[in-house]
Design an enzyme around this catalytic site. Structure first.
Site, PDB file in Angstrom:
ATOM      1  N   TYR A   1       0.833  -1.204   0.000  1.00  0.00           N
ATOM      2  CA  TYR A   1       0.000   0.000   0.000  1.00  0.00           C
ATOM      3  C   TYR A   1       0.870   1.259   0.000  1.00  0.00           C
ATOM      4  O   TYR A   1       0.575   2.236  -0.686  1.00  0.00           O
ATOM      5  CB  TYR A   1      -0.934  -0.002   1.217  1.00  0.00           C
ATOM      6  CG  TYR A   1      -1.709   1.281   1.366  1.00  0.00           C
ATOM      7  CD1 TYR A   1      -2.799   1.566   0.547  1.00  0.00           C
ATOM      8  CD2 TYR A   1      -1.342   2.224   2.329  1.00  0.00           C
ATOM      9  CE1 TYR A   1      -3.508   2.750   0.678  1.00  0.00           C
ATOM     10  CE2 TYR A   1      -2.047   3.411   2.464  1.00  0.00           C
ATOM     11  CZ  TYR A   1      -3.124   3.677   1.639  1.00  0.00           C
ATOM     12  OH  TYR A   1      -3.817   4.850   1.766  1.00  0.00           O
TER      13      TYR A   1
ATOM     14  N   GLU B   1       4.556   2.303  15.330  1.00  0.00           N
ATOM     15  CA  GLU B   1       5.280   1.959  14.098  1.00  0.00           C
ATOM     16  C   GLU B   1       4.312   1.666  12.957  1.00  0.00           C
ATOM     17  O   GLU B   1       4.492   2.162  11.856  1.00  0.00           O
ATOM     18  CB  GLU B   1       6.193   0.756  14.363  1.00  0.00           C
ATOM     19  CG  GLU B   1       6.957   0.276  13.152  1.00  0.00           C
ATOM     20  CD  GLU B   1       8.026   1.236  12.661  1.00  0.00           C
ATOM     21  OE1 GLU B   1       8.485   1.055  11.511  1.00  0.00           O
ATOM     22  OE2 GLU B   1       8.411   2.167  13.384  1.00  0.00           O
TER      23      GLU B   1
ATOM     24  N   GLY C   1     -14.578   0.604  12.094  1.00  0.00           N
ATOM     25  CA  GLY C   1     -14.124   0.985  13.427  1.00  0.00           C
ATOM     26  C   GLY C   1     -12.936   0.199  13.937  1.00  0.00           C
ATOM     27  O   GLY C   1     -12.515   0.391  15.077  1.00  0.00           O
ATOM     28  N   ILE C   2     -12.375  -0.676  13.106  1.00  0.00           N
ATOM     29  CA  ILE C   2     -11.249  -1.500  13.556  1.00  0.00           C
ATOM     30  C   ILE C   2     -10.005  -0.644  13.762  1.00  0.00           C
ATOM     31  O   ILE C   2      -9.314  -0.767  14.776  1.00  0.00           O
ATOM     32  CB  ILE C   2     -10.996  -2.663  12.574  1.00  0.00           C
ATOM     33  CG1 ILE C   2     -12.215  -3.597  12.560  1.00  0.00           C
ATOM     34  CG2 ILE C   2      -9.724  -3.421  12.939  1.00  0.00           C
ATOM     35  CD1 ILE C   2     -12.164  -4.684  11.497  1.00  0.00           C
ATOM     36  N   GLY C   3      -9.702   0.234  12.816  1.00  0.00           N
ATOM     37  CA  GLY C   3      -8.540   1.115  12.954  1.00  0.00           C
ATOM     38  C   GLY C   3      -8.655   2.003  14.180  1.00  0.00           C
ATOM     39  O   GLY C   3      -7.707   2.159  14.950  1.00  0.00           O
TER      40      GLY C   3
ATOM     41  N   TYR D   1      -5.780  10.381  11.409  1.00  0.00           N
ATOM     42  CA  TYR D   1      -5.104  10.754  12.648  1.00  0.00           C
ATOM     43  C   TYR D   1      -5.473  12.174  13.076  1.00  0.00           C
ATOM     44  O   TYR D   1      -5.683  12.430  14.267  1.00  0.00           O
ATOM     45  CB  TYR D   1      -3.588  10.608  12.509  1.00  0.00           C
ATOM     46  CG  TYR D   1      -3.136   9.167  12.417  1.00  0.00           C
ATOM     47  CD1 TYR D   1      -3.535   8.221  13.358  1.00  0.00           C
ATOM     48  CD2 TYR D   1      -2.302   8.742  11.390  1.00  0.00           C
ATOM     49  CE1 TYR D   1      -3.125   6.897  13.283  1.00  0.00           C
ATOM     50  CE2 TYR D   1      -1.889   7.423  11.301  1.00  0.00           C
ATOM     51  CZ  TYR D   1      -2.296   6.508  12.251  1.00  0.00           C
ATOM     52  OH  TYR D   1      -1.885   5.214  12.172  1.00  0.00           O
TER      53      TYR D   1
END
Length: 184
Positions: A36, A101, A113-115, A149
């Site tokens: 990616y 990391e 919603g996993i991230g 983020y």
């Protein structure tokens, strides 16, 4: 760390501390992340090295995995669909810090919603260890990740404070080591 179960948009998943036997799956996702990020040739780590470095007496990193039940497994049959790898650092200005990391969720599982769950669990780990900040780096072209983020409250220090992320590769670190004063 206990396993925490989540449900979002009809997607059930749990986040738990990675185990030795997860290293093959984490290694697979490290390569997916590198693809990616358009740098698959940069990945040199093996599942065995992950196991050695993360599950020893003084581990170099900690890792969480996101796992879905069998009925939600990926097209390829995977139930471990995301991970985050982090380690502790120290700031002479702010004291204990946590460095993220990697945070990765397989594309077909994004938007569930996993991230956010993985990021929140890392923040919780840091808070329990009395860390005062969570740091990470993002490639400048990766707008979706930068936006993710930022939406959670992260600041881009390159913009706000002018910090640059600097690296010595293995060869140049070796060159520097060769220049170290000799013990007498």
């Amino acid at each position: 760390m206990e396993t925490v179960a989540f449900a979002a948009k009809n997607m059930h998943f749990k986040i738990r501390q990675a185990r030795k036997e997860d290293c093959k799956e984490v290694s697979r996702m490290i390569m997916e992340l590198a693809v990616y990020e358009k740098m698959p040739d940069q990945v040199k780590i093996s599942p065995e090295e992950l196991e050695r470095d993360g599950f020893c007496q003084n581990p170099f990193f900690e890792c969480l995995v996101a796992e879905v039940p069998e009925e939600h497994k990926s097209k390829e049959g995977f139930t471990i669909v995301g991970y985050t790898l982090y380690f502790y650092t120290y700031s002479t200005w702010k004291v204990r810090s946590l460095y993220l990391e990697d945070l990765y969720v397989m594309p077909e599982f994004r938007g569930n919603g996993i991230g956010k769950g993985l990021l929140s669990k890392v923040a919780e780990v840091g808070k329990k260890k009395q860390c005062v900040r969570l740091q990470l780096s993002v490639l400048n072209w990766n707008t979706p990740t930068l936006d993710f983020y930022a939406a959670k409250g992260a600041q881009d220090l390159t913009v706000s404070e002018g910090w640059h992320f600097i690296r010595f590769d293995e060869q140049n670190m070796g060159n520097l080591a060769n220049e170290a004063p000799k013990d007498q």
